[in-house]
Design an enzyme around this catalytic site. Structure first.
Site, mmCIF file in Angstrom:
data_model
loop_
_atom_site.group_PDB
_atom_site.id
_atom_site.type_symbol
_atom_site.label_atom_id
_atom_site.label_comp_id
_atom_site.label_asym_id
_atom_site.label_seq_id
_atom_site.Cartn_x
_atom_site.Cartn_y
_atom_site.Cartn_z
ATOM 1 C CG HIS A 176 -3.239 3.667 1.767
ATOM 2 N ND1 HIS A 176 -3.666 3.203 0.558
ATOM 3 C CD2 HIS A 176 -3.313 2.617 2.635
ATOM 4 C CE1 HIS A 176 -3.986 1.923 0.676
ATOM 5 N NE2 HIS A 176 -3.782 1.550 1.926
ATOM 6 C CB CYS A 216 -0.945 0.002 1.190
ATOM 7 S SG CYS A 216 -2.122 -1.350 1.123
ATOM 8 C CG ASN A 238 -6.555 -0.715 0.921
ATOM 9 O OD1 ASN A 238 -5.839 -0.267 0.027
ATOM 10 N ND2 ASN A 238 -6.084 -1.174 2.067
#
Ligand code: UT7
Length: 323
Positions: A250, A113, A280
């Site tokens: 993020h 990520c 996500n």
């Protein structure tokens, strides 16, 4: 001094949308649990046969067009992904060929990520050291391919997508008023390898595997690490938190984003949120959020942005950029 300035960005989301209600039809979950715990309402899912390179290519074409440059002007292409098309070659080289980028170098980076911040850091370093003048960075993921769709603790959290940005070398006075990347800071702590991982791989199981996560442990480390690395990047850039116009985090969980913003003293009006619609998307989530805020006019030339991310490893990082 040479700075790398972001001169264009672009993003791509697969057409198919999967809502929380859709999920609740095949896994024991419900819309209110997902919304309350994560802020996620829906996510995009790549079509059958649609790969990470396909998503990356679409986002890259839009970024190149926004920047007004041809692919063969690029010296560098860095693709951040943990869901590559093949084990090798790098998915970046497939995108390179499709875009018609004939020179320079293309490779993937794997920081889960935190991949986009890592790609930004690599491209910024290439540009400031004189190795490249124009770079394309992409975050692209097809997490739908590595989810265990029977595991409600993970499958509700992720989605597919891609975002890209073009960076260009620019001679700058070397002050905090410069446009471009002012600072990037990154860290990792491999003692948490098992907190968020894929239970397969080339040298272990010879399979692609499925994503596994200890959500509580990730959550526990996320807010503190994100706030501290963002603070570190702001200090390195020489800017105060009050000077920040936009936090582009993020997009893993609305609660993590809100808690981090609070720790940094930033009101939610200054935070770009897309987790409700994208879920996500790992390395793609920051450029997807960034492109949305640029396209709708929220992010304006001269404004100061902080991007931050944490993911498997753990790896985490933050960048301070003047738009
Ligand atoms: O890029 C970094 C990637 N990862 C993250 O950012 C994830 C970080 N972690 C999180 O966002 C949160 O920990 C989660 C959203 C994953 C989970 O939220 P939580 O508040 O930590 O919930 P929990 O894991 O403590 O689970 C609470 C309950 C459990 O039931 P019991 O044991 O209390 O009876 C779970 O079984 O919720 C249950 N549960 C669900 N219920 C309905 C777990 N997943 C679901 C679900 N639907 N999808």
């Amino acid at each position: 001094m040479i700075r790398s300035r972001i001169i264009g960005c672009g993003s791509y989301l697969p057409e198919k949308i999967l809502t929380n209600d859709d999920l609740s039809r095949f896994v024991e979950t419900n819309n209110s649990w997902i919304v309350e715990r994560t802020g996620i309402r829906e996510r995009h899912i790549a079509a059958e046969g649609e790969t990470t390179a396909d998503l990356a290519e679409q986002a890259a074409r839009k970024a190149l067009s926004a920047a007004g440059i041809e692919a063969n002007a690029l010296d560098l292409l860095v693709l951040a992904t943990s869901t590559p098309d093949n084990t090798f070659p790098a998915t970046a080289t497939r995108v390179q060929a499709r875009l018609g980028m004939t020179g320079g170098v293309a490779f993937d980076v794997q920081a889960v990520c935190a991949g986009f911040v890592c790609a930004l850091s690599v491209a910024d370093s290439f540009i400031r050291s004189g190795q490249a003048r124009t770079a394309l960075i992409i975050g692209a993921e097809t997490y739908s391919r590595i989810l265990d769709w029977s595991d409600r603790t993970t499958c509700v959290l992720f989605g597919d997508g891609a975002g890209a940005a073009v960076l260009s070398a620019e001679e700058s006075p070397g002050t905090t008023a410069d446009r471009g990347v002012l600072a990037v800071k990154m860290h990792s702590d491999g003692r948490h390898y098992d907190a968020l991982y894929v239970d397969g791989g080339v040298s272990t199981t010879q399979t692609a595997g499925h994503l596994r996560m200890n959500g509580r442990e990730v959550f526990r480390h996320a807010v503190g690490n994100l706030a501290s690395v963002a603070t570190e990047a702001m200090a390195a850039a020489g800017v105060a938190p009050e000077a920040i116009d936009w936090l582009v985090p993020h997009q893993a969980n609305a609660r993590i984003i809100e808690a981090t913003a609070k720790k940094l003293g930033l009101p939610m009006e200054k935070v770009v949120m897309t987790v409700d619609r994208h879920a996500n998307t790992s390395a793609a989530s920051i450029p997807l959020a960034l492109c949305e805020a640029v396209a709708d006019g929220r992010v304006k030339p001269g404004q100061l942005l902080v991007m931050e991310a944490i993911g498997g490893g753990f790896v985490w990082g933050a960048a301070v950029v003047r738009w």
